[in-house]
Every structure is written in structure tokens, then in C-alpha cells.
Design an enzyme around this catalytic site. Structure first.
Site, mmCIF file in Angstrom:
data_model
loop_
_atom_site.group_PDB
_atom_site.id
_atom_site.type_symbol
_atom_site.label_atom_id
_atom_site.label_comp_id
_atom_site.label_asym_id
_atom_site.label_seq_id
_atom_site.Cartn_x
_atom_site.Cartn_y
_atom_site.Cartn_z
ATOM 1 C CG HIS A 183 -1.501 1.260 1.469
ATOM 2 N ND1 HIS A 183 -2.945 1.027 1.350
ATOM 3 C CD2 HIS A 183 -1.638 2.283 0.983
ATOM 4 C CE1 HIS A 183 -3.916 2.485 1.818
ATOM 5 N NE2 HIS A 183 -2.166 3.402 1.090
ATOM 6 C CG HIS B 171 -1.110 7.273 -0.976
ATOM 7 N ND1 HIS B 171 -1.898 7.347 -1.871
ATOM 8 C CD2 HIS B 171 -0.798 6.091 -0.049
ATOM 9 C CE1 HIS B 171 -2.918 6.900 -0.931
ATOM 10 N NE2 HIS B 171 -2.311 6.101 -0.098
ATOM 11 C CE LYS C 139 -7.804 2.334 -0.696
ATOM 12 N NZ LYS C 139 -7.019 2.525 -0.093
ATOM 13 C CG HIS D 238 -9.803 4.937 3.730
ATOM 14 N ND1 HIS D 238 -8.435 5.288 3.679
ATOM 15 C CD2 HIS D 238 -10.693 4.970 4.271
ATOM 16 C CE1 HIS D 238 -8.981 5.520 4.743
ATOM 17 N NE2 HIS D 238 -9.973 6.402 5.421
ATOM 18 C CG HIS E 159 -4.632 2.199 6.601
ATOM 19 N ND1 HIS E 159 -5.686 1.418 6.269
ATOM 20 C CD2 HIS E 159 -5.065 2.951 4.382
ATOM 21 C CE1 HIS E 159 -7.367 2.517 5.137
ATOM 22 N NE2 HIS E 159 -5.708 2.929 4.631
ATOM 23 C CG ASP F 74 -1.540 4.881 4.271
ATOM 24 O OD1 ASP F 74 -1.432 5.114 2.758
ATOM 25 O OD2 ASP F 74 -2.532 5.289 5.242
ATOM 26 C CG HIS G 23 -0.027 15.681 2.310
ATOM 27 N ND1 HIS G 23 -0.852 15.122 0.991
ATOM 28 C CD2 HIS G 23 -0.403 14.170 3.001
ATOM 29 C CE1 HIS G 23 -1.411 14.687 1.965
ATOM 30 N NE2 HIS G 23 -1.674 13.407 3.091
ATOM 31 C CB ALA H 114 -5.021 12.361 6.866
HETATM 32 O O1 DOR Z 1 -3.177 9.115 5.958
HETATM 33 C C1 DOR Z 1 -4.012 9.221 4.417
HETATM 34 N N1 DOR Z 1 -3.200 9.539 3.549
HETATM 35 N N2 DOR Z 1 -4.510 7.826 4.558
HETATM 36 C C2 DOR Z 1 -5.474 7.652 3.165
HETATM 37 O O2 DOR Z 1 -6.549 6.981 3.405
HETATM 38 C C3 DOR Z 1 -4.386 8.288 2.266
HETATM 39 C C4 DOR Z 1 -3.679 9.158 2.464
HETATM 40 C C5 DOR Z 1 -2.660 10.066 1.350
HETATM 41 O O3 DOR Z 1 -3.315 9.648 0.123
HETATM 42 O O4 DOR Z 1 -2.608 11.077 1.590
HETATM 43 ZN ZN ZN Z 2 -3.594 4.782 1.180
#
Ligand code: DOR
Ligand code: ZN
Length: 346
Positions: free
Chosen positions: A13, A15, A99, A136, A174, A247, A251, A263
Site C-alpha cells: 500500500h 502513495h 480500491k 479503506h 491499514h 501507506d 504531502h 492526512a
Molecule cells: O493518511 C492517509 N493519507 N490516509 C489515506 O487514506 C490517504 C493518504 C493520502 O493519500 O494522503
Molecule cells: Zn493510503
């Protein structure tokens, strides 16, 4: 000095984002992980097989030369997803999962699913062709407390769905609660769960006590200590239904350090060092390979990696950058709150 050699791990998982952020973060994953399940919540999201093919090309183009890495692509389920496109994506070998984001549950999820009824034809096709659904697992009902959203999702969405479509393979992503752990353990088939690095390390006090820590905020949000302990027990048990999904969710700092912070926790840089530390603490270093390198591929129907990774416990603290500097800006790296001594050395 202690060393540990395991099969090369995968991240089930992840990003990776796009553009300059993708270029700035990908090496942190490809340096350690052979493969990763790539989350589709871009803006706009990765909805069709052709979107996924194009995104995969951008990922491969961003990979540093000499790095070998296989992105395992996923589709973002919408109420307009076409079952034939999903099946074609799986048949071509490109698509490894779909997803489900309940609309509004997290970052870029507004295009997700509001009414499960509308996606039943897609889910039925996935059950038929053996394509896993990554979930999710949080409800978005405003009346439900954020700390209860996983447990309520299991009871009101996941269990009824799995009763209705028992052949559907579901990855509960997660997992953050003992409810999630127990639900996975109680199921006989077609359910597994990924666990992040950070949920093994932080609880909700770490986010809130002594001042708010935006870099510990993610979704599902970290829960109370008893839940963290249940996650550690599950991850270190060797049970094949639990595996690593970091996960890792980068950002840019200004988007986290503000009045309404995003998040996501960026853990790709030091995940393997953190995990070795956690597994050693639990007296379970011999289970790290199952969690990081064996259980995930078995669930997704893939062979474990042939290559290996060696971790070495050093006398002196391993130092990691506290920020990843990308052309789009700085991204804070996860601080586990304790010194790390395990290092990836081979
Ligand atoms: O903390 C998270 N960030 N949880 C998620 O489900 C998405 C992810 C994000 O894409 O930033
Ligand atoms: Zn995620």
C-alpha cells in the site's frame, strides 16, 4: 553486530503521487522494495485501465537508473467503473487490485463510492475473476466518531458485503484497531489485512499530547494504545493474513502544517529500520520476513522475491534525513520517536 537477511520486501500500500513529488520520493521506495501496490488517489484519480497504464509509464520514467522496481497498479473504484475494463486490466497483467474509497473518507476520495449498490456489478465481476478489492475501511457518516469509524465500517459495510459476496477477496488496508485484527483473524477465507509502519509505533497520544503533531496525522487516525498493541501482536505473529502496507503518503510540509492539515505520514525512507526495531522489541525478528516479504505476495498470487535484503544492527545510531527535498518542496520524514540502529546494508 547483528545481521538479518530476508527476501527483498514489497510494499502492499503506497502513495507515489505524480509530477515532481513522484520524482522526489520514488527512490526511497525503489531503494528497498521490489514491488508496491500503487494507490490510485491522484487528482484526477486513476479510474480506467488506460489511466493506470499511463500512470505506470510516468512511474517507470521517474525511476532512477539502476533501480529495479515493479509498480503494481490499482484502479480507483467509482460508481461509473466498467466491469469489462476492470477485467481487461486484470487479464493484461496491469491491474492487481481495485480500491474502494468511501466518498469523503480521506485524501482525494470525493470521487469514491457513495452507494455500494451501484458498484455491485464490478464487485461481482472481481469475485468471478479473482481480483482483490482493497478497502479503506472507515465509514464517513458524520455522527460516527472518527475513532470508531473502522469498527462501524466492519459491522455495517464489510461484513454484510462479504456475506453477500463471499468469493470476493478483500484486503482491509491499514488496519488500526483490535476490532480489525480480530475480524480478520475470525474470517475463514478471502480476507487479509495490511498494517502500516507508523500504526505499529504511534498511538493517539503521540498526535495530541503536548501539542498537536501534524506529521503524525493520517487516516485512519492512530487509535489508543491497546489497539497499537493488538496491531503489533498481529504483525509479529507470522499469521499469513497480515502483511506490510506502509501507506507512506507524502504531502508537502505547508499542506500538513496549517489550519486544516492533510492526512498522511511519509515512512518510505526509514520503514525497514523501524520495522526491524519493532520486531526485535517484540522478540520476533524471525517473523519480519513473513510480514514484509512473504505474506503479501502469497495473498496477491505472486511469487516472493528471489533477491534478498540484509539489515545490520549498528553500534551507532543510523541517521536519516528529517526532510525529503523535492522540486515541489519539503516533505517531513516519519520520526519514530526513538533512535534507530538497524540499517539496510545489502
Ligand atoms: O493518511 C492517509 N493519507 N490516509 C489515506 O487514506 C490517504 C493518504 C493520502 O493519500 O494522503
Ligand atoms: Zn493510503
Amino acid at each position: 553486530m547483528k545481521t538479518l537477511t530476508i527476501r527483498r520486501p514489497d510494499d502492499w500500500h503506497l502513495h507515489l503521487r505524480d509530477g515532481e513529488v513522484l520524482k522526489g520520493v520514488i527512490a526511497d521506495t525503489s531503494a528497498h522494495f521490489a514491488r508496491a501496490i500503487i494507490m490510485p488517489n491522484l487528482v484526477p484519480p486513476v479510474v480506467t485501465t488506460s489511466d493506470a497504464a499511463a500512470y505506470r509509464e510516468r512511474i517507470m520514467a521517474a525511476l532512477p537508473s539502476g533501480h529495479r522496481f515493479e509498480p503494481l497498479m490499482t484502479l480507483y473504484l467509482t460508481e461509473h467503473t466498467n466491469p469489462d475494463d476492470v477485467e481487461a486490466g486484470k487479464k493484461s497483467g496491469l491491474i492487481h487490485a481495485v480500491k474502494l474509497y468511501p466518498a469523503g473518507a480521506t485524501t482525494n476520495s470525493h470521487g469514491g463510492v457513495r452507494n455500494l449498490e451501484k458498484v455491485m456489478p464490478v464487485l461481482e465481476r472481481m469475485a468471478k475473476i479473482g481480483l482483490p478489492l482493497c478497502v479503506h475501511g472507515e465509514v464517513t457518516t458524520p455522527e460516527v466518531d472518527i475513532f470508531d469509524r473502522e469498527a462501524v465500517f466492519i459491522e455495517t459495510v464489510l461484513e454484510p458485503l462479504r456475506k453477500r459476496l463471499p468469493e470476493l477477496k478483500v484486503t482491509m488496508e491499514h488496519v488500526t484497531t483490535s476490532d480489525g485484527v480480530n475480524y480478520i483473524k475470525s474470517s475463514k477465507a478471502n480476507l487479509a489485512g495490511s498494517i502500516t509502519t507508523h500504526h505499529l509505533i504511534i498511538n493517539r497520544n503521540d498526535i495530541l499530547v503536548g501539542g498537536i503533531k501534524p506529521h503524525y496525522y493520517c487516516l485512519p487516525v492512530a487509535k489508543r494504545e491497546s489497539h497499537r498493541l493488538a496491531l503489533r501482536a498481529a504483525a509479529t505473529s507470522g499469521d499469513s493474513r497480515f502483511f506490510l502496507g506502509t501507506d507512506s503518503a507524502p504531502h508537502l510540509d505547508p499542506l500538513k502544517e496549517c489550519a486544516c492539515g492533510c492526512a498522511g505520514i511519509y515512512t518510505s525512507v526509514n520503514t525497514m529500520s523501524c520495522l526491524a526495531h519493532v520486531f526485535e522489541d517484540e522478540g520476533a525478528l524471525n517473523k519480519l520476513e513473513a510480514f514484509a516479504s512473504l505474506n503479501g505476495p502469497a495473498w496477491y498470487g505472486l511469487a516472493a522475491n528471489e533477491q534478498t535484503m540484509t539489515l545490520t544492527k549498528q553500534e551507532t545510531q543510523v541517521s536519516f534525513p528529517s526532510k525529503r527535498d523535492t522540486a515541489a518542496g519539503l516533505i517531513t520524514v516519519f520520526d519514530p520517536g526513538f533512535p534507530l540502529f538497524w540499517n539496510v546494508t545489502g
